[in-house]
Design a protein around this motif. Structure first.
Motif, PDB file in Angstrom:
ATOM      1  N   MET A 104       0.856  -1.201   0.000  1.00 29.79           N
ATOM      2  CA  MET A 104       0.000   0.000   0.000  1.00 29.79           C
ATOM      3  C   MET A 104       0.885   1.242   0.000  1.00 29.79           C
ATOM      4  SD  MET A 104      -2.748   1.200   2.860  1.00 29.79           S
ATOM      5  CE  MET A 104      -3.367  -0.479   3.013  1.00 29.79           C
ATOM      6  N   SER A 105       0.680   2.119  -0.921  1.00 30.98           N
ATOM      7  CA  SER A 105       1.493   3.329  -0.993  1.00 30.98           C
ATOM      8  C   SER A 105       1.024   4.358   0.016  1.00 30.98           C
ATOM      9  CB  SER A 105       1.421   3.914  -2.410  1.00 30.98           C
ATOM     10  OG  SER A 105       0.090   4.257  -2.727  1.00 30.98           O
ATOM     11  N   ALA A 106       1.974   5.209   0.440  1.00 29.08           N
ATOM     12  CA  ALA A 106       1.637   6.259   1.397  1.00 29.08           C
ATOM     13  C   ALA A 106       0.852   7.347   0.680  1.00 29.08           C
ATOM     14  CB  ALA A 106       2.902   6.831   2.003  1.00 29.08           C
ATOM     15  N   LYS A 107      -0.241   7.773   1.293  1.00 28.32           N
ATOM     16  CA  LYS A 107      -1.068   8.812   0.693  1.00 28.32           C
ATOM     17  C   LYS A 107      -1.440   9.828   1.759  1.00 28.32           C
ATOM     18  CE  LYS A 107      -3.017   5.826  -2.891  1.00 28.32           C
ATOM     19  NZ  LYS A 107      -4.243   5.292  -3.502  1.00 28.32           N
ATOM     20  N   GLY A 108      -2.080  10.907   1.331  1.00 26.73           N
ATOM     21  CA  GLY A 108      -2.514  11.922   2.270  1.00 26.73           C
ATOM     22  C   GLY A 108      -1.480  13.028   2.379  1.00 26.73           C
ATOM     23  N   THR A 109      -1.546  13.801   3.440  1.00 24.08           N
ATOM     24  CA  THR A 109      -0.650  14.935   3.616  1.00 24.08           C
ATOM     25  C   THR A 109       0.785  14.469   3.817  1.00 24.08           C
ATOM     26  OG1 THR A 109      -1.088  14.928   5.994  1.00 24.08           O
ATOM     27  CG2 THR A 109      -2.473  16.340   4.624  1.00 24.08           C
ATOM     28  N   LYS A 110       1.743  15.266   3.336  1.00 16.57           N
ATOM     29  CA  LYS A 110       3.164  14.972   3.503  1.00 16.57           C
ATOM     30  C   LYS A 110       3.585  15.298   4.929  1.00 16.57           C
ATOM     31  CE  LYS A 110       4.245  14.053  -0.893  1.00 16.57           C
ATOM     32  NZ  LYS A 110       4.866  12.791  -1.347  1.00 16.57           N
ATOM     33  N   PHE A 111       4.600  14.571   5.405  1.00 13.15           N
ATOM     34  CA  PHE A 111       5.156  14.889   6.718  1.00 13.15           C
ATOM     35  C   PHE A 111       5.999  16.163   6.626  1.00 13.15           C
ATOM     36  CE2 PHE A 111       4.672  10.262   7.689  1.00 13.15           C
ATOM     37  CZ  PHE A 111       3.933  10.407   8.843  1.00 13.15           C
ATOM     38  N   LYS A 112       5.738  17.110   7.513  1.00 17.11           N
ATOM     39  CA  LYS A 112       6.578  18.296   7.679  1.00 17.11           C
ATOM     40  C   LYS A 112       6.729  18.467   9.176  1.00 17.11           C
ATOM     41  CE  LYS A 112       5.111  20.675   3.439  1.00 17.11           C
ATOM     42  NZ  LYS A 112       4.464  21.890   2.867  1.00 17.11           N
ATOM     43  N   HIS A 113       7.733  17.818   9.738  1.00 16.32           N
ATOM     44  CA  HIS A 113       7.795  17.738  11.183  1.00 16.32           C
ATOM     45  C   HIS A 113       9.199  17.974  11.700  1.00 16.32           C
ATOM     46  CE1 HIS A 113       4.676  16.730  14.104  1.00 16.32           C
ATOM     47  NE2 HIS A 113       5.659  16.357  14.907  1.00 16.32           N
ATOM     48  N   GLU A 114       9.270  18.550  12.885  1.00 16.93           N
ATOM     49  CA  GLU A 114      10.547  18.785  13.545  1.00 16.93           C
ATOM     50  C   GLU A 114      11.161  17.451  13.964  1.00 16.93           C
ATOM     51  OE1 GLU A 114      12.295  21.284  17.410  1.00 16.93           O
ATOM     52  OE2 GLU A 114      10.137  20.979  17.140  1.00 16.93           O
ATOM     53  N   VAL A 115      12.442  17.299  13.762  1.00 22.09           N
ATOM     54  CA  VAL A 115      13.182  16.111  14.182  1.00 22.09           C
ATOM     55  C   VAL A 115      14.214  16.546  15.220  1.00 22.09           C
ATOM     56  CG1 VAL A 115      14.693  14.215  13.457  1.00 22.09           C
ATOM     57  CG2 VAL A 115      12.848  14.996  11.946  1.00 22.09           C
ATOM     58  N   VAL A 116      14.211  15.856  16.377  1.00 23.54           N
ATOM     59  CA  VAL A 116      15.075  16.247  17.500  1.00 23.54           C
ATOM     60  C   VAL A 116      15.814  15.027  18.032  1.00 23.54           C
ATOM     61  CG1 VAL A 116      13.551  18.158  18.158  1.00 23.54           C
ATOM     62  CG2 VAL A 116      13.212  15.894  19.168  1.00 23.54           C
ATOM     63  N   SER A 117      16.642  15.256  19.018  1.00 22.06           N
ATOM     64  CA  SER A 117      17.352  14.154  19.677  1.00 22.06           C
ATOM     65  C   SER A 117      16.401  13.394  20.584  1.00 22.06           C
ATOM     66  CB  SER A 117      18.518  14.697  20.507  1.00 22.06           C
ATOM     67  OG  SER A 117      18.007  15.423  21.629  1.00 22.06           O
ATOM     68  N   ARG A 118      16.814  12.181  20.974  1.00 19.73           N
ATOM     69  CA  ARG A 118      15.978  11.368  21.879  1.00 19.73           C
ATOM     70  C   ARG A 118      15.735  12.098  23.190  1.00 19.73           C
ATOM     71  NH1 ARG A 118      12.234   7.427  21.464  1.00 19.73           N
ATOM     72  NH2 ARG A 118      12.102   6.203  23.378  1.00 19.73           N
ATOM     73  N   GLU A 119      16.739  12.774  23.710  1.00 17.72           N
ATOM     74  CA  GLU A 119      16.599  13.493  24.985  1.00 17.72           C
ATOM     75  C   GLU A 119      15.580  14.621  24.872  1.00 17.72           C
ATOM     76  OE1 GLU A 119      19.480  12.721  23.524  1.00 17.72           O
ATOM     77  OE2 GLU A 119      20.069  11.112  24.918  1.00 17.72           O
ATOM     78  N   GLU A 120      15.632  15.350  23.760  1.00 13.59           N
ATOM     79  CA  GLU A 120      14.663  16.428  23.547  1.00 13.59           C
ATOM     80  C   GLU A 120      13.246  15.863  23.397  1.00 13.59           C
ATOM     81  OE1 GLU A 120      16.852  19.962  21.126  1.00 13.59           O
ATOM     82  OE2 GLU A 120      16.951  17.977  20.193  1.00 13.59           O
ATOM     83  N   TRP A 121      13.145  14.702  22.717  1.00  7.03           N
ATOM     84  CA  TRP A 121      11.833  14.063  22.550  1.00  7.03           C
ATOM     85  C   TRP A 121      11.259  13.657  23.895  1.00  7.03           C
ATOM     86  CZ3 TRP A 121       9.517   9.440  23.755  1.00  7.03           C
ATOM     87  CH2 TRP A 121       8.285   9.184  23.143  1.00  7.03           C
ATOM     88  N   ILE A 122      12.085  13.071  24.772  1.00 10.73           N
ATOM     89  CA  ILE A 122      11.619  12.652  26.099  1.00 10.73           C
ATOM     90  C   ILE A 122      11.098  13.853  26.881  1.00 10.73           C
ATOM     91  CG2 ILE A 122      12.378  11.811  28.366  1.00 10.73           C
ATOM     92  CD1 ILE A 122      11.955   9.558  26.442  1.00 10.73           C
ATOM     93  N   ALA A 123      11.792  14.977  26.809  1.00 12.23           N
ATOM     94  CA  ALA A 123      11.366  16.187  27.527  1.00 12.23           C
ATOM     95  C   ALA A 123      10.006  16.666  26.997  1.00 12.23           C
ATOM     96  CB  ALA A 123      12.418  17.281  27.379  1.00 12.23           C
ATOM     97  N   ALA A 124       9.858  16.668  25.679  1.00 10.13           N
ATOM     98  CA  ALA A 124       8.591  17.103  25.086  1.00 10.13           C
ATOM     99  C   ALA A 124       7.468  16.121  25.419  1.00 10.13           C
ATOM    100  CB  ALA A 124       8.747  17.234  23.568  1.00 10.13           C
ATOM    101  N   ARG A 125       7.823  14.818  25.424  1.00  4.95           N
ATOM    102  CA  ARG A 125       6.809  13.800  25.724  1.00  4.95           C
ATOM    103  C   ARG A 125       6.334  13.915  27.167  1.00  4.95           C
ATOM    104  NH1 ARG A 125       2.996  11.867  26.520  1.00  4.95           N
ATOM    105  NH2 ARG A 125       2.214   9.722  26.259  1.00  4.95           N
ATOM    106  N   LYS A 126       7.226  14.191  28.087  1.00  2.00           N
ATOM    107  CA  LYS A 126       6.839  14.337  29.495  1.00  2.00           C
ATOM    108  C   LYS A 126       5.948  15.563  29.692  1.00  2.00           C
ATOM    109  CE  LYS A 126      10.661  11.918  31.762  1.00  2.00           C
ATOM    110  NZ  LYS A 126      11.842  12.054  32.663  1.00  2.00           N
TER     111      LYS A 126
END
Length: 267
Positions: free
Chosen positions: A1-23
């Protein structure tokens, strides 16, 4: 199945930054959960209204009263499924919600809660559609009864022209919209496309509305405890709960818009 819909336009960060945002988000989620628990408590504390009218329903087990639908339980949950007598098929939106009903009915019944979908279409028509989609949950017909009208999920043409009372507010009078386009699968075109997918015109389609109602049976008397409409049924839509946790969210765009589960073809 091919990917459809809106394109990803997202910030990419380090794992540590992701954990802080997730908390930080977790704190918001916990607050929402606690608030939801409190709203549920208030919902259960709503006063009740005694049901004095005798409603009759057609079920696979024969004619039944509202009290009969409890099937020995003290609580009854009803999904008001949009399937009017003049529909050729059930509402695509209600059909997507109903895909989650098969698995819950037995659990609710074991928890002193009987579940039914109720629609105005004749029972034979409901059963044919039910067979098509492989559903097993209880579904009753209120054809010829005031039930749907009294619980503000069905309306007459005169009511529609004068402005209906739905979701605890009055809607403005509706002008006739005419015939729907040829029968099609569900698409994000609002009432016009949904009417076509249900095999009816827009006016007839919109005289039915979705909702959920709760009833209690105490000492042989039935009471109305709760009803919700429109986006008040979002929480019952299992697909939405999953999509709200997916990276693109509900992503209801173009051919990704939901359909009846037997209309997706080779997906």
């Amino acid at each position: 199945m091919s990917a459809k819909g809106t394109k990803f336009k997202h910030e990419v960060v380090s794992r540590e930054e992701w954990i802080a945002a997730r908390k930080k988000l977790l704190a918001e989620e916990k607050d929402l959960t606690r608030r939801s628990d409190e709203v549920a408590r208030q919902r259960q504390e709503l006063p009740w209204v005694k049901i004095d009218k005798e409603y009759r329903f057609e079920t696979d087990g024969g004619e039944a009263s509202l009290a009969d639908l409890f099937r020995g339980r003290s609580q009854l949950l009803v999904y008001h499924f949009m399937f009017g007598p003049d529909y050729k098929a059930g509402c695509p939106s209600c059909s997507a919600i109903a895909d989650g009903f098969n698995g819950i009915a037995i659990h609710l019944a074991n928890h002193d809660v009987m579940f039914w979908a109720i629609s105005r279409a004749p029972l034979a028509q409901l059963n044919e559609y039910k067979k098509r989609l492989g559903w097993t949950f209880p579904w009753a017909s209120s054809f010829g009864s005031d039930f749907n009208f009294d619980f503000n999920v069905s309306f007459t043409e005169d009511q529609q022209r004068n402005g209906i009372e739905y979701n605890y507010r009055r809607e403005p009078p509706m002008e006739p919209r005419g015939e729907a386009p040829p029968l099609s699968s569900s698409a994000p075109g609002g009432p016009t496309e949904f009417a076509a997918a249900s095999g009816t015109d827009v006016d007839t389609y919109t005289r039915e509305r979705p909702g959920v109602s709760a009833f209690a049976l105490d000492d042989g008397i039935v009471y109305h405890a709760y009803s919700a409409y429109s986006r008040g049924v979002d929480g019952l839509w299992g697909m939405y709960q999953w999509l709200d946790r997916a990276p693109k969210g509900r992503n209801e765009d173009g051919d990704l818009w939901w359909k009846r589960h037997d209309e997706y073809g080779g997906r």
